[in-house]
Design a protein around this motif. Structure first.
Motif, mmCIF file in Angstrom:
data_model
loop_
_atom_site.group_PDB
_atom_site.id
_atom_site.type_symbol
_atom_site.label_atom_id
_atom_site.label_comp_id
_atom_site.label_asym_id
_atom_site.label_seq_id
_atom_site.Cartn_x
_atom_site.Cartn_y
_atom_site.Cartn_z
ATOM 1 N N ALA A 27 0.832 -1.209 0.000
ATOM 2 C CA ALA A 27 0.000 0.000 0.000
ATOM 3 C C ALA A 27 0.859 1.248 0.000
ATOM 4 C CB ALA A 27 -0.927 -0.015 1.215
ATOM 5 N N LEU A 28 1.994 1.195 0.686
ATOM 6 C CA LEU A 28 2.896 2.341 0.758
ATOM 7 C C LEU A 28 3.404 2.734 -0.625
ATOM 8 C CD1 LEU A 28 4.197 4.114 3.030
ATOM 9 C CD2 LEU A 28 6.145 2.557 2.922
ATOM 10 N N LEU A 29 3.695 1.739 -1.453
ATOM 11 C CA LEU A 29 4.120 2.013 -2.830
ATOM 12 C C LEU A 29 3.013 2.714 -3.606
ATOM 13 C CD1 LEU A 29 5.945 1.715 -5.329
ATOM 14 C CD2 LEU A 29 5.035 -0.616 -5.602
ATOM 15 N N GLY A 30 1.770 2.217 -3.495
ATOM 16 C CA GLY A 30 0.662 2.839 -4.204
ATOM 17 C C GLY A 30 0.375 4.243 -3.741
ATOM 18 N N ILE A 31 0.500 4.480 -2.434
ATOM 19 C CA ILE A 31 0.285 5.818 -1.889
ATOM 20 C C ILE A 31 1.277 6.805 -2.499
ATOM 21 C CG2 ILE A 31 0.548 7.199 0.213
ATOM 22 C CD1 ILE A 31 -2.078 5.797 0.229
ATOM 23 N N PHE A 32 2.537 6.407 -2.623
ATOM 24 C CA PHE A 32 3.557 7.288 -3.182
ATOM 25 C C PHE A 32 3.299 7.547 -4.665
ATOM 26 C CE2 PHE A 32 8.449 8.077 -3.417
ATOM 27 C CZ PHE A 32 8.213 9.443 -3.370
ATOM 28 N N LEU A 33 2.877 6.506 -5.402
ATOM 29 C CA LEU A 33 2.542 6.689 -6.816
ATOM 30 C C LEU A 33 1.426 7.713 -6.983
ATOM 31 C CD1 LEU A 33 2.580 3.002 -8.134
ATOM 32 C CD2 LEU A 33 4.034 4.869 -8.963
ATOM 33 N N MET A 34 0.495 7.721 -6.060
ATOM 34 C CA MET A 34 -0.640 8.642 -6.123
ATOM 35 C C MET A 34 -0.241 10.048 -5.666
ATOM 36 S SD MET A 34 -4.339 8.152 -4.242
ATOM 37 C CE MET A 34 -3.625 8.237 -2.597
ATOM 38 N N ASN A 35 0.551 10.118 -4.598
ATOM 39 C CA ASN A 35 0.849 11.415 -3.981
ATOM 40 C C ASN A 35 1.862 12.245 -4.748
ATOM 41 O OD1 ASN A 35 -0.914 10.834 -1.938
ATOM 42 N ND2 ASN A 35 0.637 10.416 -0.391
ATOM 43 N N GLY A 71 -6.894 6.498 -5.251
ATOM 44 C CA GLY A 71 -8.050 6.171 -4.421
ATOM 45 C C GLY A 71 -8.052 4.751 -3.903
ATOM 46 N N LYS A 72 -7.580 3.804 -4.717
ATOM 47 C CA LYS A 72 -7.607 2.399 -4.293
ATOM 48 C C LYS A 72 -6.640 2.141 -3.148
ATOM 49 C CE LYS A 72 -9.248 2.575 -8.576
ATOM 50 N NZ LYS A 72 -9.348 3.887 -9.254
ATOM 51 N N PHE A 73 -5.447 2.723 -3.244
ATOM 52 C CA PHE A 73 -4.452 2.464 -2.224
ATOM 53 C C PHE A 73 -4.700 3.290 -0.967
ATOM 54 C CE2 PHE A 73 -2.590 0.389 -5.759
ATOM 55 C CZ PHE A 73 -1.756 -0.582 -5.226
ATOM 56 N N TRP A 74 -5.389 4.408 -1.105
ATOM 57 C CA TRP A 74 -5.832 5.138 0.080
ATOM 58 C C TRP A 74 -6.800 4.264 0.876
ATOM 59 C CZ3 TRP A 74 -10.770 6.568 1.592
ATOM 60 C CH2 TRP A 74 -10.837 7.453 2.668
ATOM 61 N N VAL A 75 -7.719 3.594 0.186
ATOM 62 C CA VAL A 75 -8.663 2.701 0.855
ATOM 63 C C VAL A 75 -7.919 1.511 1.458
ATOM 64 C CG1 VAL A 75 -10.630 1.155 0.500
ATOM 65 C CG2 VAL A 75 -10.605 3.400 -0.584
ATOM 66 N N LEU A 76 -6.967 0.952 0.718
ATOM 67 C CA LEU A 76 -6.200 -0.182 1.228
ATOM 68 C C LEU A 76 -5.436 0.206 2.494
ATOM 69 C CD1 LEU A 76 -5.271 -3.092 0.820
ATOM 70 C CD2 LEU A 76 -3.488 -2.250 -0.720
ATOM 71 N N PHE A 77 -4.834 1.387 2.496
ATOM 72 C CA PHE A 77 -4.117 1.870 3.676
ATOM 73 C C PHE A 77 -5.084 2.054 4.840
ATOM 74 C CE2 PHE A 77 -0.592 4.492 5.475
ATOM 75 C CZ PHE A 77 0.438 3.624 5.145
ATOM 76 N N SER A 78 -6.291 2.516 4.549
ATOM 77 C CA SER A 78 -7.296 2.708 5.598
ATOM 78 C C SER A 78 -7.755 1.372 6.172
ATOM 79 C CB SER A 78 -8.494 3.476 5.038
ATOM 80 O OG SER A 78 -8.104 4.734 4.523
ATOM 81 N N LEU A 79 -7.893 0.368 5.323
ATOM 82 C CA LEU A 79 -8.228 -0.972 5.810
ATOM 83 C C LEU A 79 -7.194 -1.452 6.817
ATOM 84 C CD1 LEU A 79 -9.284 -2.749 2.487
ATOM 85 C CD2 LEU A 79 -10.754 -2.457 4.486
ATOM 86 N N LEU A 80 -5.923 -1.192 6.516
ATOM 87 C CA LEU A 80 -4.843 -1.628 7.391
ATOM 88 C C LEU A 80 -4.874 -0.892 8.723
ATOM 89 C CD1 LEU A 80 -2.201 -1.820 4.573
ATOM 90 C CD2 LEU A 80 -2.859 -3.743 6.018
#
Length: 409
Positions: A27-35, A71-80
């Motif tokens: 999820a951390l990788l996806g967050i960085f790709l988005m941010n 948006g997907k990885f923000w949700v994934l991070f929130s699940l965690l």
């Protein structure tokens, strides 16, 4: 300093759920790709989709991130985050000691988030997580089915309201939306002014701009972000309390079914959103922009659950499991790595650093993310071979538990 006998204390490394650390690293990788895009693009344009200036390979990279990551990885991070709450509350119950510790944990996270927004990047999510975490604790010990129902229900209602609002605005005559056009001009002017400061300003000029952006963009958005985060937290807590994450090998069939149901459903909503549009002229196209956003929200949750299922299934596959396990150290240091990503990006793009604002296309940003993240994975493994926690995780635990945990192994 070791914990007192019987004290509620930070979890030992051997007691962690390994799958959660791997998914957190992913999820951390996806967050960085988005941010990363928003370290070199005005924050006022957030929500307007793909940058219209992107062309060629940059547009392809922007499209892929917009469709499959944003948006997907923000949700994934929130699940965690919700899963972490469930693990902590299972150990501590919902007694006074747990509530005090968890409240301090959230207050510390709120402080980290506010400092992050002012000193590094106004797009911080930690402050919203802190508020949603306090609300999650305030709900108390509710049944697991109630968590599932509330989580899905609140998220679906908020997304559906966004769709309905966008659809209604889309059919209104131009005269009725004239105020949005006027607001669009003001937003464009604010974006241009912010871009100049970020590209050319000194550190304290940028700090003031970050404060303006946080107050005028991030805080109003928190009215939507906080309840959505809370709903996803409840789903994450449900996943842990249901036992799905503790023995992933025994749950392979369930996760396979989860992927088969959620990924097609998520892609269908995302396809509808893309059909409405992938780029909008800000406030001037408020109706279509909200409609596309709402449809994307409806796709984000099932796709995040699908991504979670695929990673868990990968952990049960020889070869792939060894590859995915490399993500675990980065996941154990998620807070430190999240803040470090902002430090690196702000130093590279802002005027007080290397001043690359507007000079690195979307494809170049993606390559940069993978390079920085690879270094973070290696550095996290090295650090955790010598220390029990990441540096920010250690400080966070100290503030939460009120006792300084031992850092060195």
């Amino acid at each position: 300093m070791p914990p007192l006998p019987g004290a509620f204390a930070p979890i030992h490394a051997a007691q962690r759920i390994p799958a959660l650390d791997v998914v957190r690293g992913f999820a951390l990788l996806g967050i960085f790709l988005m941010n990363i895009e928003w370290f070199t693009r005005p924050f006022q344009q957030m929500g307007s989709g793909i940058d219209p200036a992107a062309a060629g390979i940059d547009r392809s990279a922007a499209w892929l991130v917009y469709v499959f990551v944003q948006g997907k990885f923000w949700v994934l991070f929130s699940l965690l985050f919700g899963m972490g709450f469930a693990v902590m509350s299972t150990r501590g119950g919902h007694g006074a000691q747990f509530r005090r510790t968890y409240a301090r944990r959230c207050v510390a996270l709120l402080a980290f988030g506010l400092l992050h927004a002012l000193l590094l990047w106004p797009g911080d999510i930690l402050h919203a997580y802190a508020i949603a975490g306090l609300l999650l604790m305030a709900l108390g010990e509710i049944g697991n089915r109630a968590r599932l129902g509330l989580g899905i229900g609140v998220y679906a209602v908020l997304a559906a309201l966004t769709v309905v609002g966008g659809a209604l605005l889309s059919v209104l005559p131009a005269e009725a939306t004239a105020e949005f056009a006027k607001a669009g001009e003001e937003t464009d002017a604010a974006a241009a002014a912010a871009a100049r400061v970020y590209a050319e300003g000194g550190y304290w000029q940028v700090v003031l701009q970050r404060a303006r952006d946080f107050a005028t963009v991030a805080l109003p958005a928190a009215m939507m972000v906080v309840p959505m985060a809370l709903s996803v937290f409840m789903l994450g807590a449900w996943l842990v309390r249901s036992g799905r994450m503790h023995d992933i090998h025994a749950q392979r069939g369930w996760f396979a079914r989860l992927a088969l149901w959620t990924i097609p459903a998520g892609l269908a909503f995302v396809a509808l959103s893309v059909r409405v549009g992938t780029g909008f002229d800000g406030m001037r196209e408020m109706g279509p922009m909200l409609l596309a956003t709402g449809l994307m929200l409806l796709g984000n949750l099932p796709l995040a659950l699908g991504y979670l299922a695929l990673v868990v299934l990968g952990l049960g596959t020889p070869g792939l499991s060894r590859l995915l396990s490399w993500l675990a150290p980065a996941g154990r240091m998620a807070l430190s790595n999240y803040l470090l990503q902002s430090l690196v990006a702000s130093t590279l793009f802002y005027g007080y650093g290397f001043g690359l604002w507007g000079q690195v296309g979307r494809a170049g940003q993606v390559l940069l993310v993978f390079a920085v993240f690879a270094l973070q994975v290696v550095a996290s493994g090295w650090w955790l071979s010598r220390f029990r926690f990441g540096p920010m995780e250690w400080l966070w635990r100290w503030l939460a538990y009120g006792r300084r945990p031992q850092l060195r192994l």
